[in-house]
Structures are given as structure tokens and as C-alpha cells.
Design an enzyme around this catalytic site. Sequence first.
Site, mmCIF file in Angstrom:
data_model
loop_
_atom_site.group_PDB
_atom_site.id
_atom_site.type_symbol
_atom_site.label_atom_id
_atom_site.label_comp_id
_atom_site.label_asym_id
_atom_site.label_seq_id
_atom_site.Cartn_x
_atom_site.Cartn_y
_atom_site.Cartn_z
ATOM 1 N N ASP A 34 0.903 -1.310 0.146
ATOM 2 C CA ASP A 34 -0.147 0.035 0.131
ATOM 3 C C ASP A 34 0.997 1.209 -0.015
ATOM 4 O O ASP A 34 0.549 2.100 -0.341
ATOM 5 C CB ASP A 34 -0.758 0.045 1.091
ATOM 6 N N MET A 48 -0.955 -1.511 13.427
ATOM 7 C CA MET A 48 -0.830 -2.653 12.712
ATOM 8 C C MET A 48 -0.273 -2.628 11.333
ATOM 9 O O MET A 48 -0.421 -1.578 10.630
ATOM 10 C CB MET A 48 -2.298 -3.152 12.636
ATOM 11 N N GLU A 71 -6.104 -13.756 10.305
ATOM 12 C CA GLU A 71 -7.403 -13.433 9.888
ATOM 13 C C GLU A 71 -8.163 -14.242 8.886
ATOM 14 O O GLU A 71 -7.631 -14.663 7.861
ATOM 15 C CB GLU A 71 -7.519 -11.866 9.116
ATOM 16 N N LYS A 91 -11.224 -16.223 6.392
ATOM 17 C CA LYS A 91 -12.327 -15.995 5.339
ATOM 18 C C LYS A 91 -12.377 -17.055 4.653
ATOM 19 O O LYS A 91 -11.735 -17.934 4.321
ATOM 20 C CB LYS A 91 -11.942 -14.829 4.188
ATOM 21 N N ASP A 110 -11.485 -6.446 12.604
ATOM 22 C CA ASP A 110 -11.724 -5.989 11.400
ATOM 23 C C ASP A 110 -13.212 -5.570 11.373
ATOM 24 O O ASP A 110 -14.072 -6.336 11.241
ATOM 25 C CB ASP A 110 -11.350 -6.641 10.215
ATOM 26 N N ASP A 127 -17.892 -10.494 -0.885
ATOM 27 C CA ASP A 127 -17.254 -9.626 0.333
ATOM 28 C C ASP A 127 -17.426 -8.319 0.127
ATOM 29 O O ASP A 127 -16.784 -7.721 -0.514
ATOM 30 C CB ASP A 127 -15.784 -10.020 0.577
ATOM 31 N N ASP A 166 -12.148 -2.232 8.275
ATOM 32 C CA ASP A 166 -11.639 -2.705 6.999
ATOM 33 C C ASP A 166 -12.746 -2.730 6.187
ATOM 34 O O ASP A 166 -13.488 -3.759 5.706
ATOM 35 C CB ASP A 166 -11.111 -4.260 7.106
HETATM 36 C C1 GLT Z 1 -7.902 -7.295 1.824
HETATM 37 C C2 GLT Z 1 -8.741 -7.996 2.654
HETATM 38 C C3 GLT Z 1 -8.920 -7.873 4.060
HETATM 39 C C4 GLT Z 1 -7.816 -8.156 4.789
HETATM 40 C C5 GLT Z 1 -6.944 -7.155 4.724
HETATM 41 C C6 GLT Z 1 -5.343 -7.330 5.226
HETATM 42 S S1 GLT Z 1 -6.517 -7.011 2.837
HETATM 43 O O1 GLT Z 1 -8.613 -6.115 1.735
HETATM 44 O O2 GLT Z 1 -10.200 -7.986 2.069
HETATM 45 O O3 GLT Z 1 -10.070 -8.602 4.830
HETATM 46 O O4 GLT Z 1 -8.224 -7.608 6.155
HETATM 47 O O5 GLT Z 1 -4.779 -8.330 4.501
HETATM 48 MN MN MN Z 2 -9.883 -7.684 6.787
HETATM 49 MN MN MN Z 3 -13.612 -8.271 3.630
#
Ligand code: GLT
Ligand code: MN
Ligand code: MN
Length: 391
Positions: free
Chosen positions: A62, A93, A186, A188, A250, A260, A292
Site C-alpha cells: 500500500d 498494525m 484473519e 475468510k 476488522d 465480500d 476494514d
Molecule cells: C484485503 C482483505 C481484508 C484483509 C486485508 C489484510 S486486505 O482488503 O479483504 O479482509 O483484512 O490483508
Molecule cells: Mn479484513
Molecule cells: Mn472483507
Amino acid sequence: MAKSNDSFQPRPEHKFTFGLWTVGNRGRDPFGDAVRPQMSPEDRVAMLGEVGAWGVNLHDNDLVPIDATPSERDRIVRSFKKSCKENGIVVPMATVNLFFHPVFRDGAFTANDPEVRAYALQKTMQAMDLGAELGAKIFVLWGGREGVETDACRRADDAVKRLREAINYLCEYSMDQRYGFKLALEAKPNEPRGDIYMPTTGHYLALIPTLDHPEMVGVNPEVAHETMAGLNFMHGVAQAWEAGKLFHIDLNDQYPGRYDQDLRFGSANIKSCFWLVKFLEDVGYQGPRHFDAHAYRTEDYEGVKDFARGCMRTYLILKDKAARWNSDKEIQTILKEISADSKGIPKGGKFSKKGASALLAHSFDKDALMEKRLPYERLDQLTVDILLGAR
Ligand code: GLT
Ligand code: MN
Ligand code: MN
């Protein structure tokens, strides 16, 4: 209790942070190009200062382009630090981008090619160097590309082993450099991969005790990600908190069953966001409240400010509602009644032979137990009344 609207103004002690990538999001999606012009990292920091945020978080790229020379890197970092200082913005962070470059098309730490895995480690160590230089103490790892479209490509338990090995390595690196990082993992469930390994916060909570330095590693749950999986976000957060593993969070919003969305905090599911804020405030979570999320694609940069202000304002409104809920007499009376103790009845609690015999010998009056009212309809309506401003 009732507070003036000034209490909805963000202040440093609220620890509101935004990713550099969030306010800098240009509205690109898989079907359409950018709608907002590129904004320099310095200008994004100035914008965060203007809207009243406390901090900014960033991926390595970034700020520093992936192919920057060491001297370019140093110049960029110097200028960024200066603008953070000028705008009173901290960097709590940092994270690493292991998903954008095509080299990570098969994953990073879990990729089949050992050279890609080594490059991912190198890139992450350099991102840790950058984060440490900017003063960050939390390092987030989001394995966006750590997954599959077809399970023919590798055994899923090999992916787990590779991930563990990488995290162990990075913990050692942080200790060796005396960076003092806490790693926050994190989860997903999918997107951009068909399936991502470690799809929920719970999966990560199960991985952490198997690491070499579990005390250094926690989680970074994201509202949108757990909602995509159809889960109750607050429950996952609560479990992480209870395990001492809520290192970062987040905040955003999301409608279930969709891509998402990373919506403005509280813009989709007010009630779930309320329970979340109430939980964080009740337990005294001290970490950053990181948004986020990004503005609608229809916005210009003025709209991005509206978006950022909205995230913080909604959090503070919900915090105020939580305080009202906690001090509401009727709610408190109901809460007391529903868990009232019947004196003289043997309980479970800590096991003892004597206690177990007493419990086995006791005769429970199930009919009497059924007479006790559980007025959850009323309790929930009181919550709705508070949320809608009718109470
Ligand atoms: C990306 C993702 C996020 C994460 C970020 C950290 S990058 O935007 O969708 O959920 O938190 O890598
Ligand atoms: Mn995130
Ligand atoms: Mn996200």
C-alpha cells in the site's frame, strides 16, 4: 446515559483505525474499473487526520511498490512517517500483501512451489521490518490466496502443515529482531479463492495451540468474513476473547450469502453490530477498532470522508446504546430473574465425588422448572426499542 451528540465525535482514546487500502480504495471491482483517482498515502493520512481517526494500518505494498529499490523505499517511508507525525496518526498494525501479485496464484505459504513459499516468507519478513519501523506492534496475516479451486492440487492437511511452518518461522523472525509483534490471523471462507483454508476464526483458534509460540499468535476476526460463512460474528469474537486471542478486529458490514462487501460499519445489520459493540465494550477490549471497509463505488473522495465518519459515528452511537441497555432497569430485572438461583439445589460446578453423589440423588421437579418464565420476547423488544430510539 443520554449524552449530547458531541459524544459521537471520534477521539484518540477510541482507537479508531482505517487501512490505507480502505480510504484509498478506488472502487475497482471484478467487472469495472476505478471510479476514484489515485490518492497518495500522504493525502490518505491527512484525510484520516481530518475525519478524526487515531491510526492507519497498511500492507507493505500500500506504501512501497513491490519493485521499489532500497533507496526508493527509504524515501517513501520517510515521507510517510512525516505525514503521520504532522497529522497525529499512529500505525498500530501492519500486514503483508500475499494476494495481489500473480506469483501468488497458487497461494503463498501453502503454494506447491517451494520457491514461491520462500518468496512469501521473504516478503513477509520485509513487511515486518517496515511495520516495526513505523511503530506497529500487531502484524496481521490474511491468507487470501491460501486455498483452492480444485482439491486435486494438494492434500489439505499438507496446506495446514505448510501454514504452521511459515507462522513458526515468522514468530522466530520477530523474536530474533526484537520486534515484539503479536501476530493476528484473519480468516475468510472464500474469495478470491473458491475455498480458502482456515475459513473461520474458529479454525484459526484450533491451529494456534499447535504452534511453537502460541502466546505470540491470536486472531483478527472480520465482520464480513464470518457473516459470509453464515455465522454469528459476535460469538466468534467472544470465543477469541475468552481464549485471550482477540489481538485485533476488522469492523465492517455484510449481507450474508454475497461477495465480500466490506460495507460501512453498521450499514447492513444494525442489531448484530450492536451486540458486537456491546460485547467489546462490556469486556473492555483495549485493542484498535479497525475499519476494514470501503465507500460505495458511487462516491467521490468527499463521500469517502462521509463513509469514514459514518463508521466511527455508528460505533459510538452503538456504544451509547449499549450503556443505555446496561443501565435499563427493566432489562436488568429480567436478566436477574432469568438466571436466579434456586437455593439448596445441588449444582454441577467443579467435580467432587461428594457433589456428584448429591447431584445423582436429587430429584428434579421438571414441572416447577417449566413454570419459570423466560421473557426473551420482551427482552428483545426492549433492545429494539433502545436501538430505534423509542426508549
Ligand atoms: C484485503 C482483505 C481484508 C484483509 C486485508 C489484510 S486486505 O482488503 O479483504 O479482509 O483484512 O490483508
Ligand atoms: Mn479484513
Ligand atoms: Mn472483507
